[in-house]
Motif scaffolding. Structure first.
Motif, short mmCIF file in Angstrom:
data_model
loop_
_atom_site.label_atom_id
_atom_site.label_comp_id
_atom_site.label_asym_id
_atom_site.label_seq_id
_atom_site.Cartn_x
_atom_site.Cartn_y
_atom_site.Cartn_z
N UNK A 47 24.41 96.61 104.17
CA UNK A 47 23.33 97.14 105.01
C UNK A 47 23.32 98.67 104.94
N UNK A 48 22.13 99.24 105.05
CA UNK A 48 21.99 100.69 105.11
C UNK A 48 22.61 101.20 106.42
N UNK A 49 22.97 102.46 106.44
CA UNK A 49 23.62 103.02 107.65
C UNK A 49 22.76 102.83 108.89
N UNK A 50 21.45 103.08 108.78
CA UNK A 50 20.58 102.97 109.95
C UNK A 50 20.51 101.54 110.45
N UNK A 51 20.41 100.57 109.56
CA UNK A 51 20.34 99.17 110.02
C UNK A 51 21.70 98.68 110.48
N UNK A 52 22.77 99.17 109.85
CA UNK A 52 24.11 98.80 110.29
C UNK A 52 24.39 99.32 111.71
N UNK A 53 23.72 100.38 112.09
CA UNK A 53 23.85 100.91 113.45
C UNK A 53 23.01 100.10 114.44
N UNK A 54 21.85 99.62 114.00
CA UNK A 54 20.97 98.87 114.90
C UNK A 54 21.40 97.42 115.11
N UNK A 55 22.01 96.82 114.12
CA UNK A 55 22.40 95.41 114.24
C UNK A 55 23.33 95.17 115.43
N UNK A 56 24.39 95.95 115.61
CA UNK A 56 25.23 95.72 116.80
C UNK A 56 24.48 95.92 118.11
N UNK A 57 23.55 96.87 118.14
CA UNK A 57 22.77 97.08 119.35
C UNK A 57 21.89 95.87 119.66
N UNK A 58 21.39 95.22 118.60
CA UNK A 58 20.57 94.02 118.84
C UNK A 58 21.42 92.88 119.39
N UNK A 59 22.64 92.75 118.91
CA UNK A 59 23.52 91.69 119.43
C UNK A 59 23.93 91.99 120.87
N UNK A 60 24.38 93.22 121.12
CA UNK A 60 24.81 93.58 122.47
C UNK A 60 23.64 93.55 123.45
N UNK A 61 22.46 94.00 123.01
CA UNK A 61 21.28 93.95 123.87
C UNK A 61 20.92 92.52 124.24
N UNK A 62 21.04 91.63 123.27
CA UNK A 62 20.77 90.21 123.52
C UNK A 62 21.77 89.64 124.53
N UNK A 63 23.03 90.00 124.39
CA UNK A 63 24.07 89.52 125.32
C UNK A 63 23.81 90.06 126.73
N UNK A 64 23.44 91.33 126.84
CA UNK A 64 23.18 91.93 128.16
C UNK A 64 21.98 91.25 128.82
N UNK A 65 20.88 91.08 128.08
CA UNK A 65 19.68 90.44 128.64
C UNK A 65 19.98 89.01 129.08
N UNK A 66 20.69 88.27 128.25
CA UNK A 66 21.03 86.89 128.59
C UNK A 66 21.97 86.86 129.80
N UNK A 67 22.94 87.77 129.85
CA UNK A 67 23.87 87.83 130.97
C UNK A 67 23.14 88.10 132.28
N UNK A 68 22.19 89.01 132.25
CA UNK A 68 21.45 89.32 133.46
C UNK A 68 20.59 88.14 133.91
N UNK A 69 20.02 87.41 132.95
CA UNK A 69 19.22 86.22 133.30
C UNK A 69 20.10 85.14 133.93
N UNK A 70 21.28 84.93 133.37
CA UNK A 70 22.21 83.94 133.92
C UNK A 70 22.70 84.40 135.29
#
Length: 162
Positions: A47-70
């Motif tokens: 992955x390019x540096x910019x996308x390699x930086x965004x991928x973890x944010x997408x995973x963590x953002x998904x976990x945070x949103x799901x955690x708040x919903x639960x």
């Protein structure tokens, strides 16, 4: 006796506050560790540096949103719908897998890399159980219907017919 305006005792609030602070601290630790591991894994696999930086944010953002919903569902006395739980589980497993994958190939190294994610998920569910206990303790009993002038119950009497 607890203050009637504040049904939760001071000690209960203190316990929950310490738990919330612990969960937030563990969330930050897990996010920082997982971010580094997921970014490293993405770079390792091209992955390019910019996308390699965004991928973890997408995973963590998904976990945070799901955690708040639960968490919101738990505060309202519900278990939550399947989608937030599925998103939370998949995101947590993705984070855990990335942590384990970038670790040195020894059991101890992989355990150390996996620990922050595991600790956060465990602490988060302990907080949810505390919130459910608090909600149950605050439920007030339903009053029986008042009797009529002759002392009979004002319900519809359906139970007596059976």
């Amino acid at each position: 006796m607890a203050d009637e305006r504040d049904p939760m005792r001071s000690s209960d609030r203190c316990i929950r506050l310490v738990t919330v602070i612990s969960v937030v601290l563990l969330a930050v630790i897990a996010a920082v560790v997982s971010f580094g591991h997921m970014r490293e894994l993405a770079l390792r696999y091209g992955e390019a540096r910019w996308s390699a930086t965004l991928i973890p944010l997408s995973v963590d953002g998904m976990v945070v949103a799901a955690s708040m919903s639960v968490l919101l569902a738990s505060k309202m006395g519900r278990r939550g719908e399947w989608l937030p739980w599925a998103v939370l589980i998949v995101g947590s497993l993705a984070s855990l897998a990335a942590n384990v994958e970038v670790a040195n190939p020894t059991a101890v190294s992989r355990l150390i890399a996996a620990w922050p994610s595991f600790a956060f998920v465990g602490a988060y569910h302990l907080l949810q159980s505390q919130l459910r206990i608090g909600r149950v303790d605050l439920v007030t009993p339903i009053e029986e219907p008042a009797p009529d002038s002759q002392g009979r119950s004002l319900d519809d009497g359906i139970e007596d017919a059976w």
